[in-house]
Write a protein that holds these residues in place. Sequence first.
Motif, short mmCIF file in Angstrom:
data_model
loop_
_atom_site.label_atom_id
_atom_site.label_comp_id
_atom_site.label_asym_id
_atom_site.label_seq_id
_atom_site.Cartn_x
_atom_site.Cartn_y
_atom_site.Cartn_z
N SER A 229 -58.38 -20.63 -7.47
CA SER A 229 -58.71 -19.71 -8.57
C SER A 229 -57.64 -18.62 -8.66
N PRO A 230 -57.30 -18.19 -9.87
CA PRO A 230 -56.32 -17.11 -10.02
C PRO A 230 -56.73 -15.87 -9.22
N ASN A 231 -55.80 -15.37 -8.43
CA ASN A 231 -56.02 -14.17 -7.62
C ASN A 231 -57.13 -14.32 -6.58
N GLY A 232 -57.50 -15.57 -6.26
CA GLY A 232 -58.52 -15.81 -5.25
C GLY A 232 -57.91 -15.98 -3.87
N THR A 233 -58.74 -16.36 -2.92
CA THR A 233 -58.28 -16.47 -1.52
C THR A 233 -57.29 -17.61 -1.33
N THR A 234 -57.57 -18.77 -1.93
CA THR A 234 -56.65 -19.89 -1.80
C THR A 234 -55.30 -19.56 -2.43
N HIS A 235 -55.35 -18.91 -3.59
CA HIS A 235 -54.12 -18.50 -4.28
C HIS A 235 -53.30 -17.58 -3.40
N ALA A 236 -53.96 -16.64 -2.73
CA ALA A 236 -53.24 -15.70 -1.87
C ALA A 236 -52.57 -16.42 -0.71
N GLY A 237 -53.28 -17.38 -0.11
CA GLY A 237 -52.69 -18.13 1.00
C GLY A 237 -51.57 -19.04 0.59
N VAL A 238 -51.73 -19.73 -0.54
CA VAL A 238 -50.68 -20.63 -1.03
C VAL A 238 -49.42 -19.85 -1.37
N GLU A 239 -49.57 -18.65 -1.91
CA GLU A 239 -48.40 -17.83 -2.21
C GLU A 239 -47.59 -17.54 -0.95
N VAL A 240 -48.28 -17.27 0.15
CA VAL A 240 -47.58 -17.03 1.42
C VAL A 240 -46.82 -18.29 1.85
N MET A 241 -47.49 -19.44 1.77
CA MET A 241 -46.84 -20.69 2.18
C MET A 241 -45.63 -20.99 1.31
N GLN A 242 -45.76 -20.72 0.02
CA GLN A 242 -44.62 -20.94 -0.88
C GLN A 242 -43.46 -20.02 -0.53
N SER A 243 -43.76 -18.78 -0.26
CA SER A 243 -42.70 -17.82 0.06
C SER A 243 -42.03 -18.13 1.39
N GLN A 244 -42.76 -18.78 2.29
CA GLN A 244 -42.22 -19.13 3.60
C GLN A 244 -41.56 -20.52 3.62
N GLY A 245 -41.58 -21.20 2.49
CA GLY A 245 -40.94 -22.51 2.41
C GLY A 245 -41.67 -23.62 3.14
N VAL A 246 -42.99 -23.49 3.25
CA VAL A 246 -43.77 -24.49 3.99
C VAL A 246 -43.70 -25.86 3.32
N TYR A 247 -43.82 -25.88 2.00
CA TYR A 247 -43.80 -27.15 1.26
C TYR A 247 -42.52 -27.93 1.55
N GLN A 248 -41.38 -27.26 1.41
CA GLN A 248 -40.11 -27.93 1.62
C GLN A 248 -39.92 -28.32 3.08
N ALA A 249 -40.47 -27.51 4.00
CA ALA A 249 -40.37 -27.85 5.42
C ALA A 249 -41.11 -29.15 5.71
N ILE A 250 -42.26 -29.35 5.08
CA ILE A 250 -43.01 -30.59 5.29
C ILE A 250 -42.24 -31.77 4.71
N VAL A 251 -41.69 -31.60 3.52
CA VAL A 251 -40.89 -32.67 2.91
C VAL A 251 -39.72 -33.05 3.83
N GLU A 252 -39.05 -32.04 4.36
CA GLU A 252 -37.91 -32.30 5.24
C GLU A 252 -38.35 -32.94 6.56
N ALA A 253 -39.52 -32.57 7.05
CA ALA A 253 -40.03 -33.17 8.29
C ALA A 253 -40.26 -34.67 8.11
#
Length: 272
Positions: A229-253
Amino acid sequence: MKRLFVLGAGSMAESFIKGIVEEGVIDPRDIFVSNRSRRERLLELSEWYGITPADSVARAADADLIILAVKPYDMMEALKQLRPHLSDQVLLSFAAGIPIEAMQRATGGHPYIIRTMPNVPVAVGMGAIALSAPSTVPRDKLRRVVEMLAGLGQVVEIEEGLMDAATAFSGSGPGFISYLLEAMEQAAVELGFAPELARKLLVQTVIGTAHVLREWDLSPSELRRRVTSPNGTTHAGVEVMQSQGVYQAIVEAVRRAAVRAEEMGREYTREG
């Protein structure tokens, strides 16, 4: 399959044995297991699952199906030892990175070799099993193998060129998912949960999410959007993962794991 010979007694071999015994695929007394060392390991498997320890690879001569559950670096030597005892048995390899052509070469041209990559959840009948077979394997032999493996989870037949990729995201997948869960469990502990209590919620979350994806026929991205949901808890957590490059790290792994599978195939099948 009336009689199985399993070469190797590690965690993948045990997961396979546990799965077929608990699914009633074959009488455990007709599963013969040989290990290069550690006789006590065979005695453990015998006590836990009722299999028959084999003193020699010569017992493979009486099998309908031979399971190659040795480490990739042991595969070529194991096949050379099996070679005198081969006739019309099917060889089913669990080894990451080892091509069918290399296994055929090591056995003097044995035609009935199937390459597969199961993962640890086969132990509880929930495995993901990628499988590739050359045209030299008759359809009736392949069908019997697929039917046996289907009792252990989802079987997907693929071209051999995709096996290294399947090894990366399916074979190694339980390890990657567990790594993510380690981090989530640590966060839960830091937020005040006991590890055991957090684990109950985390494991059920993974199980439930997987069922929703399958039953609702959704892609992971679709489900993520539904629960964010916009501005919800999941949104807040996903934003952190995006800023930390988690998605790309998993792809590279996953990419690195696939490359490593290919490297292992070259390293461990090199002649001379």
